[in-house]
Design a protein around this motif. Structure first.
Motif, PDB file in Angstrom:
ATOM      1  N   ALA A 255      39.203  51.925  40.881  1.00 52.17           N
ATOM      2  CA  ALA A 255      39.740  51.194  42.031  1.00 52.17           C
ATOM      3  C   ALA A 255      39.705  49.689  41.790  1.00 52.17           C
ATOM      4  O   ALA A 255      38.694  49.146  41.313  1.00 52.17           O
ATOM      5  CB  ALA A 255      38.963  51.548  43.297  1.00 52.17           C
ATOM      6  N   GLY A 256      40.797  49.021  42.122  1.00 52.77           N
ATOM      7  CA  GLY A 256      40.864  47.580  41.925  1.00 52.77           C
ATOM      8  C   GLY A 256      39.922  46.806  42.819  1.00 52.77           C
ATOM      9  O   GLY A 256      39.477  45.708  42.450  1.00 52.77           O
ATOM     10  N   ASN A 257      39.587  47.353  44.004  1.00 54.61           N
ATOM     11  CA  ASN A 257      38.680  46.617  44.894  1.00 54.61           C
ATOM     12  C   ASN A 257      37.275  46.510  44.334  1.00 54.61           C
ATOM     13  O   ASN A 257      36.507  45.624  44.722  1.00 54.61           O
ATOM     14  CB  ASN A 257      38.660  47.265  46.286  1.00 54.61           C
ATOM     15  CG  ASN A 257      38.309  48.736  46.236  1.00 54.61           C
ATOM     16  OD1 ASN A 257      37.959  49.264  45.181  1.00 54.61           O
ATOM     17  ND2 ASN A 257      38.425  49.401  47.376  1.00 54.61           N
ATOM     18  N   LEU A 258      36.890  47.419  43.400  1.00 49.90           N
ATOM     19  CA  LEU A 258      35.588  47.282  42.746  1.00 49.90           C
ATOM     20  C   LEU A 258      35.567  46.037  41.869  1.00 49.90           C
ATOM     21  O   LEU A 258      34.585  45.284  41.867  1.00 49.90           O
ATOM     22  CB  LEU A 258      35.291  48.520  41.910  1.00 49.90           C
ATOM     23  CG  LEU A 258      35.133  49.838  42.681  1.00 49.90           C
ATOM     24  CD1 LEU A 258      34.906  50.984  41.716  1.00 49.90           C
ATOM     25  CD2 LEU A 258      33.978  49.739  43.664  1.00 49.90           C
ATOM     26  N   ARG A 259      36.647  45.808  41.121  1.00 50.82           N
ATOM     27  CA  ARG A 259      36.723  44.596  40.303  1.00 50.82           C
ATOM     28  C   ARG A 259      36.748  43.352  41.190  1.00 50.82           C
ATOM     29  O   ARG A 259      36.067  42.357  40.910  1.00 50.82           O
ATOM     30  CB  ARG A 259      37.972  44.633  39.431  1.00 50.82           C
ATOM     31  CG  ARG A 259      38.017  45.770  38.411  1.00 50.82           C
ATOM     32  CD  ARG A 259      39.291  45.648  37.575  1.00 50.82           C
ATOM     33  NE  ARG A 259      39.384  46.670  36.538  1.00 50.82           N
ATOM     34  CZ  ARG A 259      39.935  47.858  36.707  1.00 50.82           C
ATOM     35  NH1 ARG A 259      40.413  48.198  37.889  1.00 50.82           N
ATOM     36  NH2 ARG A 259      39.998  48.721  35.695  1.00 50.82           N
ATOM     37  N   GLU A 260      37.521  43.397  42.273  1.00 50.39           N
ATOM     38  CA  GLU A 260      37.619  42.240  43.164  1.00 50.39           C
ATOM     39  C   GLU A 260      36.276  41.922  43.811  1.00 50.39           C
ATOM     40  O   GLU A 260      35.924  40.739  43.972  1.00 50.39           O
ATOM     41  CB  GLU A 260      38.675  42.517  44.233  1.00 50.39           C
ATOM     42  CG  GLU A 260      40.095  42.661  43.669  1.00 50.39           C
ATOM     43  CD  GLU A 260      41.073  43.110  44.722  1.00 50.39           C
ATOM     44  OE1 GLU A 260      40.640  43.336  45.877  1.00 50.39           O
ATOM     45  OE2 GLU A 260      42.276  43.235  44.403  1.00 50.39           O
ATOM     46  N   ALA A 261      35.519  42.961  44.163  1.00 50.38           N
ATOM     47  CA  ALA A 261      34.200  42.718  44.751  1.00 50.38           C
ATOM     48  C   ALA A 261      33.271  42.058  43.737  1.00 50.38           C
ATOM     49  O   ALA A 261      32.500  41.143  44.080  1.00 50.38           O
ATOM     50  CB  ALA A 261      33.598  44.034  45.250  1.00 50.38           C
ATOM     51  N   TYR A 263      34.207  40.174  41.162  1.00 51.00           N
ATOM     52  CA  TYR A 263      34.653  38.790  40.980  1.00 51.00           C
ATOM     53  C   TYR A 263      34.254  37.917  42.165  1.00 51.00           C
ATOM     54  O   TYR A 263      33.906  36.745  41.996  1.00 51.00           O
ATOM     55  CB  TYR A 263      36.170  38.755  40.801  1.00 51.00           C
ATOM     56  CG  TYR A 263      36.663  39.419  39.541  1.00 51.00           C
ATOM     57  CD1 TYR A 263      35.883  39.426  38.391  1.00 51.00           C
ATOM     58  CD2 TYR A 263      37.894  40.056  39.502  1.00 51.00           C
ATOM     59  CE1 TYR A 263      36.322  40.044  37.229  1.00 51.00           C
ATOM     60  CE2 TYR A 263      38.353  40.677  38.345  1.00 51.00           C
ATOM     61  CZ  TYR A 263      37.560  40.664  37.217  1.00 51.00           C
ATOM     62  OH  TYR A 263      37.995  41.269  36.075  1.00 51.00           O
ATOM     63  N   ALA A 264      34.282  38.483  43.373  1.00 51.50           N
ATOM     64  CA  ALA A 264      33.903  37.714  44.564  1.00 51.50           C
ATOM     65  C   ALA A 264      32.423  37.353  44.549  1.00 51.50           C
ATOM     66  O   ALA A 264      32.025  36.332  45.130  1.00 51.50           O
ATOM     67  CB  ALA A 264      34.232  38.516  45.827  1.00 51.50           C
ATOM     68  N   THR A 272      31.868  42.327  34.591  1.00 52.61           N
ATOM     69  CA  THR A 272      32.473  43.309  35.493  1.00 52.61           C
ATOM     70  C   THR A 272      32.856  44.572  34.737  1.00 52.61           C
ATOM     71  O   THR A 272      32.635  45.691  35.214  1.00 52.61           O
ATOM     72  CB  THR A 272      33.714  42.692  36.160  1.00 52.61           C
ATOM     73  OG1 THR A 272      33.338  41.530  36.893  1.00 52.61           O
ATOM     74  CG2 THR A 272      34.376  43.695  37.093  1.00 52.61           C
ATOM     75  N   THR A 280      31.760  53.331  36.195  1.00 50.87           N
ATOM     76  CA  THR A 280      32.593  54.122  37.093  1.00 50.87           C
ATOM     77  C   THR A 280      33.447  55.124  36.327  1.00 50.87           C
ATOM     78  O   THR A 280      33.637  56.260  36.771  1.00 50.87           O
ATOM     79  CB  THR A 280      33.502  53.192  37.918  1.00 50.87           C
ATOM     80  OG1 THR A 280      32.695  52.235  38.616  1.00 50.87           O
ATOM     81  CG2 THR A 280      34.319  53.985  38.922  1.00 50.87           C
TER      82      THR A 280
END
Length: 420
Positions: A255-261, A263-264, A272, A280
């Motif tokens: 999931a892309g939101n895992l990478r975004e989290a 990075y945030a 990451t 994962t």
């Protein structure tokens, strides 16, 4: 099955759900595409009996046709037709299509599983003459001839050769394949598209071409002799595109939101990848390695060109011929002697068991899927929660005793407690 919406109405007599539309007009009953009711089982049994009866009448009484594949095909097509007819008596056309498609998919699964069981069982049955002998696993063919009995000679040299060759191939394939897949997904660009195209094209590369390439590049130009290392490199050429392609697909599913989290929270790209993406995708990457290993461990033609044939144990993969199990099976089966053929089927059975063992090891290393915790992981989570609860309780008691507000940091709390 999907859970019904609170606004749906359920008929207690037929156990169907009517979904109201936006205008308040019922759209129809909710389709049930999973599971099997009792009448569905009777429909399957009745259609199967009708299909067998029609095939027996057609091939046994009405026409002088031979059985075999034609009999099975007629019986199966008749079974599908009668099943659709029986389902249509109590269902609409949409449910008939759903049920027929479910039967077709289930039939495909049963056919593939049956073919796998037949291959494994046939190999084990044909190799049962050689497998009970202990010398079959502890001796080589150095002192055994074609006319010797099964109590002399074995395949330990082929087992060791297979393990050494596949180990060297995996040592190259796993890091290179996974790093290439990470490059395709995490970096991208025009060159990544070119690499993906080449790796996809290499999946259809004939194995004999890979053997010729390694023979020309390593044996003719460098070593000037066949060896286990050259065979491992040929196996690597066959395994690498499979691992790259499968790993690429698995990493796309993260999931892309895992990478975004990550990075945030201030993480770098490669932290990451190491701490989020790879853990994962670990079960899927283990499956990719399994697919590549299954492709490489059964190769015969590239190994025949690069490793050579020998009847003794060779512990040095960089010098001298080193035979593997697939090549040993080929060498045994081409002999007209019954004992050699029995050894060939026994070697094939050992190869199957070896692949299953490697599959089990890879699944253990891969672990469970994302979000699924094992028993030890659950115990560690519970222990960590208990430690956190104890720490929070102790800090709360200390704050209450010293009359300290909750906003005071723990370091200031320790200083205040020391001074008091």
């Amino acid at each position: 099955m999907d859970s019904p919406d609170p606004s749906d109405t359920i008929d207690p007599q037929t156990h169907t759900t009517t979904i109201p539309s936006s205008a308040g007009i019922p759209v129809g009953p909710r389709r049930r595409v999973r599971g099997a009711r009792l009448d569905d089982r009777f429909n399957v049994l009745g259609a199967a009996a009708a299909g067998i009866a029609v095939a027996v009448l057609l091939f046994g009484w009405f026409t002088p046709l031979s059985g075999g594949v034609g009999w099975l095909l007629v019986a199966y097509l008749t079974f599908i037709g009668f099943y659709a007819l029986l389902v249509s008596f109590a269902s609409d056309w949409q449910e008939v299509k759903d049920r027929v498609m479910a039967v077709l998919l289930a039939s495909a699964g049963v056919l593939l599983f049956g073919a796998l069981v037949f291959v494994v069982a046939f190999t084990l049955v044909r190799g049962q003459e050689a497998l009970p002998h202990l010398n079959f696993f502890t001796q080589s063919m150095e002192l055994a001839g074609p006319l010797d009995g099964l109590d002399v000679g074995g395949i330990v040299h082929a087992i060791l050769g297979t393990l050494m060759q596949i180990s060297m191939a995996l040592a190259v394939t796993i890091p290179l394949g996974i790093m290439t897949a990470l490059f395709l997904n995490e970096v991208g660009g025009k060159f990544a598209r070119f690499v993906r195209t080449i790796s996809d094209a290499m999946t259809a590369l004939p194995s004999i071409v890979a053997g010729l390439f390694v023979y020309s590049a390593i044996i003719v130009l460098i070593t000037h002799q066949r060896s286990g290392f050259a065979a491992a490199m040929a196996i690597t050429v066959m395994m690498l595109p499979i691992v790259i392609r499968a790993s690429d697909i698995v990493l796309r599913l993260v999931a892309g939101n895992l990478r975004e989290a990550a990075y945030a929270l201030g993480s770098t790209r490669w932290r990451t990848v190491w701490h989020v993406v790879l853990p994962t995708a670990r079960p899927g990457l283990a499956t990719a390695v399994i697919l590549g290993t299954a492709r490489g461990i059964g190769e015969t033609s590239p190994v025949l060109l690069t490793s050579g044939v020998t009847a003794v144990v060779n512990w040095n993969p960089f010098e001298g011929p080193m035979i593997s199990l697939p090549l040993q099976v080929f060498d045994f089966i081409k002999s007209p002697e019954p004992n050699m053929i029995a050894r060939g089927f026994g070697s094939a059975a050992v190869l199957i068991l070896l692949v299953l063992a490697l599959f089990a090891i890879a699944r253990v290393i891969g672990g469970k899927g994302p979000g699924q915790l094992g028993r030890r992981q659950q115990q560690r989570v519970v222990a960590a929660s208990a430690r956190d609860l104890q720490r929070i309780t102790v800090n709360g008691v200390r704050r209450a005793r010293l009359h300290v507000p909750p906003s005071l940091p723990p370091s200031d709390l320790n200083a205040k407690e020391t001074s008091s």
